[in-house]
Design an enzyme around this catalytic site. Structure first.
Site, short mmCIF file in Angstrom:
data_model
loop_
_atom_site.label_atom_id
_atom_site.label_comp_id
_atom_site.label_asym_id
_atom_site.label_seq_id
_atom_site.Cartn_x
_atom_site.Cartn_y
_atom_site.Cartn_z
N SER A 1 6.20 -38.31 -5.48
CA SER A 1 5.52 -39.22 -6.29
C SER A 1 6.57 -39.65 -7.38
CB SER A 1 4.32 -38.92 -7.01
OG SER A 1 3.37 -38.39 -6.04
N ARG B 1 7.62 -28.89 1.08
CA ARG B 1 8.69 -29.73 1.59
C ARG B 1 9.94 -28.84 1.19
NH1 ARG B 1 7.96 -34.13 -2.95
NH2 ARG B 1 7.90 -32.43 -4.05
N HIS C 1 1.46 -36.98 0.91
CA HIS C 1 -0.01 -36.39 0.46
C HIS C 1 -1.00 -36.79 1.76
CE1 HIS C 1 1.37 -37.12 -3.74
NE2 HIS C 1 1.37 -35.73 -3.55
N LYS D 1 -0.66 -34.61 -20.08
CA LYS D 1 0.71 -34.95 -19.27
C LYS D 1 0.53 -36.43 -18.95
CE LYS D 1 2.49 -34.16 -14.76
NZ LYS D 1 2.40 -33.47 -13.36
O1 PNS Z 1 0.78 -32.71 -7.62
P1 PNS Z 1 1.03 -31.71 -8.74
O2 PNS Z 1 1.38 -32.26 -9.89
O3 PNS Z 1 2.31 -30.83 -8.02
O4 PNS Z 1 -0.34 -30.64 -8.88
C1 PNS Z 1 -0.11 -29.48 -9.57
C2 PNS Z 1 -1.49 -28.83 -9.63
C3 PNS Z 1 -2.62 -29.88 -10.12
C4 PNS Z 1 -1.81 -28.27 -8.53
C5 PNS Z 1 -1.50 -27.85 -10.78
O5 PNS Z 1 -0.87 -28.41 -11.93
C6 PNS Z 1 -2.85 -27.26 -11.22
O6 PNS Z 1 -3.50 -26.69 -10.52
N1 PNS Z 1 -3.27 -27.59 -12.38
C7 PNS Z 1 -4.53 -27.18 -12.91
C8 PNS Z 1 -4.52 -26.15 -14.10
C9 PNS Z 1 -4.55 -24.85 -13.52
O7 PNS Z 1 -5.28 -24.03 -12.74
N2 PNS Z 1 -3.40 -24.11 -13.60
C10 PNS Z 1 -3.13 -22.61 -13.04
C11 PNS Z 1 -2.08 -22.69 -12.02
S1 PNS Z 1 -0.83 -22.23 -12.83
#
Ligand code: PNS
Length: 157
Positions: free
Chosen positions: A128, A90, A17, A41
């Site tokens: 993570s 990745r 990150h 979550k």
């Molecule tokens: O580190 P992560 O868990 O892969 O990040 C995922 C993240 C935070 C980018 C994604 O879950 C997100 O954008 N969540 C907010 C809800 C949202 O806007 N969802 C629309 C896209 S499906």
């Protein structure tokens, strides 16, 4: 130069990150690291702690700001006046997910662009999820997380 938003769970922040933040900060005027506060979550570290970790790891980067968000990512973009989303890639599996996110975010907020940065080979296997598992078994994670957050991990939530 534009601002960008790098969203994620950062539970906890990894060296992978940090590499993406550093590379983005060299290109964009401001990098807003958006830490997801998802009440549905369960995370290992609370949002306050995750934000502290990102702040500690990125304190050498003057154009990085850390913000929490708990709704749609596009609402955060609107609030910040940004349209570029940064994500790190990745594997091929990451690409499939990111394509989906990019498509949906683009539909939700026209003009939004997702920039995917390819992870460096040495960061390829850092996640993570794996770090959380190592922490749960009190294993050494110093190869995988920024040095600045090691002491914060020891102190738990
Ligand atoms: O580190 P992560 O868990 O892969 O990040 C995922 C993240 C935070 C980018 C994604 O879950 C997100 O954008 N969540 C907010 C809800 C949202 O806007 N969802 C629309 C896209 S499906």
């Amino acid at each position: 130069m534009e601002a960008c938003v790098y969203p994620g769970s950062f539970d906890p922040m990894t060296k992978g990150h940090l590499d993406i933040v550093e590379r983005s900060s060299a290109i964009f005027s401001t990098v807003y690291v958006g830490v997801l506060n998802n009440v549905a979550k369960k995370s290992m570290f609370g949002v306050k702690k995750r934000m502290e970790m990102v702040k500690a790891a990125t304190k050498h980067l003057k154009n990085v700001q850390v913000v929490a968000f708990d709704g749609l990512l596009v609402d955060l973009l609107k609030e910040l006046g940004a349209r570029v989303i940064i994500r790190g890639l990745r594997t091929g599996a990451d690409l499939e997910i990111e394509q989906q996110y990019a498509f949906i975010n683009g539909k939700l907020f026209e003009g939004t662009e997702t920039f995917a940065l390819l992870s460096r080979p040495e960061m390829h296997y850092i996640s993570s999820t794996a770090v959380r598992e190592l922490i749960a078994f009190h294993a050494d994670v110093s190869d995988y997380v920024p040095g600045e957050i090691l002491s914060m991990i020891d102190k738990g939530e």
